[in-house]
Write a protein that holds these residues in place. Structure first.
Motif, mmCIF file in Angstrom:
data_model
loop_
_atom_site.group_PDB
_atom_site.id
_atom_site.type_symbol
_atom_site.label_atom_id
_atom_site.label_comp_id
_atom_site.label_asym_id
_atom_site.label_seq_id
_atom_site.Cartn_x
_atom_site.Cartn_y
_atom_site.Cartn_z
ATOM 1 N N LYS A 35 0.861 -1.163 0.000
ATOM 2 C CA LYS A 35 0.000 0.000 0.000
ATOM 3 C C LYS A 35 0.910 1.229 0.000
ATOM 4 O O LYS A 35 1.842 1.306 0.800
ATOM 5 C CB LYS A 35 -0.859 0.003 1.265
ATOM 6 N N LEU A 36 0.631 2.155 -0.910
ATOM 7 C CA LEU A 36 1.465 3.353 -1.018
ATOM 8 C C LEU A 36 1.103 4.326 0.095
ATOM 9 O O LEU A 36 -0.053 4.707 0.235
ATOM 10 C CB LEU A 36 1.214 4.007 -2.378
ATOM 11 N N VAL A 37 2.070 4.710 0.897
ATOM 12 C CA VAL A 37 1.761 5.677 1.951
ATOM 13 C C VAL A 37 2.453 7.008 1.713
ATOM 14 O O VAL A 37 2.178 7.993 2.386
ATOM 15 C CB VAL A 37 2.130 5.161 3.351
ATOM 16 N N GLY A 38 3.360 7.054 0.772
ATOM 17 C CA GLY A 38 4.026 8.319 0.489
ATOM 18 C C GLY A 38 4.927 8.129 -0.702
ATOM 19 O O GLY A 38 5.195 6.994 -1.102
ATOM 20 N N HIS A 39 5.367 9.214 -1.298
ATOM 21 C CA HIS A 39 6.313 9.059 -2.393
ATOM 22 C C HIS A 39 7.119 10.323 -2.555
ATOM 23 O O HIS A 39 6.813 11.356 -1.956
ATOM 24 C CB HIS A 39 5.587 8.738 -3.689
#
Lengths: 137, 137
Positions: free
Chosen positions: B121-125
DNA sequence: GTACATGCAAATCCTTTGCTTTGCG
DNA sequence: CGCAAAGCAAAGGATTTGCATGTAC
């Protein structure tokens, strides 16, 4: 038996010294993204006499020549990897610190378009995805 | 006259001290991405007594609370900007150091898809485009 | 032989911490 | 008042640098 990387160094006009050969070999064998401390440890298994300063100087030099890529993920230190044939970006597992490499031609096309729109030419980029494992429910 | 940011701080349970108010004001007025040294200089124009340690402690605290974003571009130091309503990425002009902000919903969708594909799950980039001005020919 | 690379230690840069004093709530 | 925050200076961690010595070409 000059390796592929050693050839590359010669092309760049770098003197092929003992420490440099060892560092090159370690870099090319490393599948991960070691920091300088890790590099030192690995390098010293081959030649315990190699100093930190040399490792720092060497990776910096290699980076300037495009032989390695330097990354700075969240933490304070720099990490290095051999510049492979293929460019790739990174997905960082925030819990375990594990790093997964990926590429996306689609994203890269969009990046170029964005740069162009602002009047620029894209010469490099860095994309890190910070992630956590998906809960299966 | 509590500003919007000050309200946000209170909501986070932060004590509203003099230095914090000044730092908040400087952050919200800064259109660029100042590092701690620059912040210090700006902050001291209001209150010369404010120490570096306080600035470091404060921005770190603000970062944890989501009030500012921390960036580490190529160089060794951290840079900060107020967390605006909208997330954005950065285009860095390699010649001048100028930083242009942009967003791309398309890229972000692709990022999420990539994370999902790997089970995350993407939580930041973090996306930085390194560019040079296009030669007009 | 000569210019460049290395090792070591000291120096630097950025950031954090310890401790005492100050001040918000 | 009490406890969190600020200031200052000292400590820390990563990286660089000065200098004498070693070495690839």
């Amino acid at each position: 038996m000059a390796s592929r990387l050693e050839k590359k160094c010669k092309e760049c006009g770098l003197k092929m010294t003992g420490p440099r050969k060892v560092i090159l070999r370690v870099l090319s064998k490393s599948g991960d993204h070691p920091d300088v401390e890790q590099l030192c440890r690995r390098v010293r298994k081959c030649d315990p006499g190699i100093g930190v300063a040399t490792v720092y100087r060497t990776v910096r030099l290699f980076e300037e020549k495009g032989i390695v890529n330097k990354h700075t993920f969240g933490d304070g230190r720099a990490r290095f990897e051999e510049t492979g044939g293929e460019h790739h970006d990174h997905l960082i597992d925030l819990k375990s610190g594990k790093i997964i490499e990926f590429t996306s031609r689609e994203i890269e096309k969009l990046q170029e378009a964005i740069a162009r729109k602002h009047g620029y030419k894209l010469v490099g980029h860095k994309l890190d995805l910070y992630c956590v494992l998906r809960k299966k429910k």
